[in-house]
Write a protein that holds these residues in place. Structure first.
Motif, PDB file in Angstrom:
ATOM      1  N   LEU A  25       0.172  13.714  76.917  1.00  8.96           N
ATOM      2  CA  LEU A  25      -1.075  13.289  77.753  1.00  8.96           C
ATOM      3  C   LEU A  25      -1.307  11.950  76.652  1.00  8.96           C
ATOM      4  N   ARG A  26      -1.080  11.756  75.380  1.00  9.06           N
ATOM      5  CA  ARG A  26      -1.297  10.701  74.458  1.00  9.06           C
ATOM      6  C   ARG A  26      -0.654   9.660  75.116  1.00  9.06           C
ATOM      7  N   THR A  28       0.479   9.297  78.042  1.00 13.58           N
ATOM      8  CA  THR A  28      -0.092   8.393  79.380  1.00 13.58           C
ATOM      9  C   THR A  28      -1.273   7.969  79.243  1.00 13.58           C
ATOM     10  N   TRP A  30      -4.284   9.184  77.970  1.00 14.56           N
ATOM     11  CA  TRP A  30      -5.502  10.144  78.199  1.00 14.56           C
ATOM     12  C   TRP A  30      -6.237   9.880  76.848  1.00 14.56           C
ATOM     13  N   GLN A  31      -7.404   9.937  76.987  1.00 14.31           N
ATOM     14  CA  GLN A  31      -8.225   9.999  75.672  1.00 14.31           C
ATOM     15  C   GLN A  31      -9.269  11.052  75.742  1.00 14.31           C
ATOM     16  N   GLN A 346     -11.171  19.870  78.611  1.00 12.00           N
ATOM     17  CA  GLN A 346     -11.370  18.235  78.899  1.00 12.00           C
ATOM     18  C   GLN A 346     -10.748  17.752  79.834  1.00 12.00           C
ATOM     19  N   ILE A 347      -9.664  18.610  80.482  1.00  6.91           N
ATOM     20  CA  ILE A 347      -8.559  17.779  81.290  1.00  6.91           C
ATOM     21  C   ILE A 347      -8.903  18.210  82.849  1.00  6.91           C
ATOM     22  N   ASP A 350      -6.436  19.929  85.765  1.00  2.92           N
ATOM     23  CA  ASP A 350      -4.989  20.191  85.040  1.00  2.92           C
ATOM     24  C   ASP A 350      -5.046  21.423  84.281  1.00  2.92           C
TER      25      ASP A 350
END
Length: 411
Positions: A25-26, A28, A30-31, A346-347, A350
């Motif tokens: 995720l990092r 890509t 994503w925060q 938070q995703i 997904d």
């Protein structure tokens, strides 16, 4: 005693600890979104012994190891940690909910000092909205005066009329609490103070109570809002009156009766958070709720010893489910944002199971409350144990809205 380490070790084998690739995720870009709501446990014990309580009566018994009352130093340190987090992320406001156990057990002087400290340390950094969630038994004029002085909004937990309340919400002597809660709510009677301080009522659903009578008993207190909570349970520990794999919808049936009474009222009597959230989502809007929808959860809990944890309803799943393994370097809140268990909240889509993602209403339901998805086999990537109930409730509300739209078109 040996079961707790086993549960803790198994946690690492279950989703999201296993299977959620945070590093990917990092990569890509994503925060995570920063925390904006903080539940601060200023007292870890309670003066009631509610038989459905997820803190004292379910899987996790870690409350026994917590200090009874949060010290002033720990509270101040917690405020500094929150302030640093707010400054780092340039947060315009934060919500602090003083919680327990029963938070009013800290006493008048401590409550006033906690409120003073929170405002002194945080208001130079960000706007602070203070709240307290209480069972109402100890709510007296002096507590309300303190809340009035420091602008602390008061939420009260009550399960309906006297018989509904006293079936579960009894003290340790077995005596019901209804009359004492009513006396506490009477302290909010002056209209000016009520409008400013009364946040609303929290009611845990018991389908053995008549739904409409329960709702109307709550209305008698003239609350600005009512929140109905499904009893905490999961696929390992089924909630009351539910059987795994059964298509029955007892909780939807109960809530539908209240929805129809609420929706058909000639004028707005109160807000009902669950219904309003579902309506907002059905109409294409957003709803900040843990129960439905896919909005990121941005809440952290601070225990009486200062330990940072996840939302405490997770204590109903297994011992240690709220624990975080944050690095001791830097601000623990900043580090917690990258914990798999926090990232999972938070995703959005997904985090849903394949079953949920194939469902036509998954953006409305959002998989249900995260806590209610737990299974001992694969963790939290499952439909809610209340899946059938949520589906029935959402479809009923949707059909009522659609009928009104069609009627409006004909007119």
């Amino acid at each position: 005693m040996g079961s707790v380490p086993l549960e803790l070790s198994r946690r690492e084998e279950l989703w999201p600890a296993a299977g959620l690739d945070v590093e990917q995720l990092r990569k890509t870009g994503w925060q995570p979104q920063p925390f904006v709501e903080f539940v601060i446990k200023i007292h870890s014990r309670c003066n009631l012994a509610c038989d459905y309580c997820y803190i004292y009566e379910m899987a996790d018994q870690s409350w026994r190891d917590q200090p009874k009352t949060m010290s002033h130093k720990v509270f101040a340190d917690a405020c500094r940690m929150i302030g640093d987090h707010a400054r780092r992320f340039d947060l315009p406001r934060v919500d602090l909910v003083l919680h327990g156990g029963e938070p009013l057990m800290v006493g008048h002087r401590n409550l006033a000092e906690f409120a003073r400290t929170a405002r002194a340390l945080l208001e130079p950094i960000t706007e602070v909205r203070l709240g307290i969630q209480t069972n109402g038994v100890l709510l007296d004029e002096e507590f309300v005066d303190i809340c009035d002085r420091w602008n602390i909004r008061i939420g009260v937990s009550i399960d309906g009329d006297e018989s509904g309340q006293d079936r579960h919400r009894r003290d340790r002597r077995g005596e019901g609490s209804y009359s004492r809660v009513v006396a506490g709510l009477a302290q909010l009677a002056p209209p000016d103070r009520r409008a400013r301080l009364f946040a609303g009522l929290l009611c845990t659903i018991d389908i053995d109570n008549d739904p409409v009578r329960t709702y109307e008993a709550l209305l008698a207190f003239d609350p600005p809002a009512v929140d109905f909570l499904l009893p905490h349970g999961n696929w390992a520990t089924m909630p009351p009156n539910l059987v795994g794999g059964d298509d029955a919808t007892p909780y939807a049936d109960w809530l539908v009766a209240i929805f129809d009474r609420w929706y058909q009222a000639p004028e707005v009597e109160t807000g009902v958070r669950l219904f309003e959230s579902i309506i907002a989502l059905l109409l294409g809007g957003r709803a900040a709720s843990e129960s439905v929808g896919l909005e990121p959860v941005r809440l952290a809990v601070i225990e009486t010893d200062g330990t940072l944890e996840q939302v405490d309803e997770l204590k109903s799943a297994f011992a240690g489910a709220t624990k975080l393994s944050c690095s001791k370097q830097g601000n623990p809140l900043d580090a917690a944002l990258w914990e798999p268990s926090m990232v999972a909240r938070q995703i959005g889509v997904d985090a849903l199971s394949p079953t949920c993602r194939s469902c036509s209403i998954h953006t409305i339901c959002g998989g249900g409350h995260y806590v209610h998805r737990y299974s001992a086999d694969n963790g939290f990537r499952n439909p809610s144990v209340y899946c059938a109930d949520l589906t029935a409730l959402i479809r009923h509300i949707g059909s009522r809205l659609l009928s009104d739209v069609d009627t409006a078109k004909l007119e």
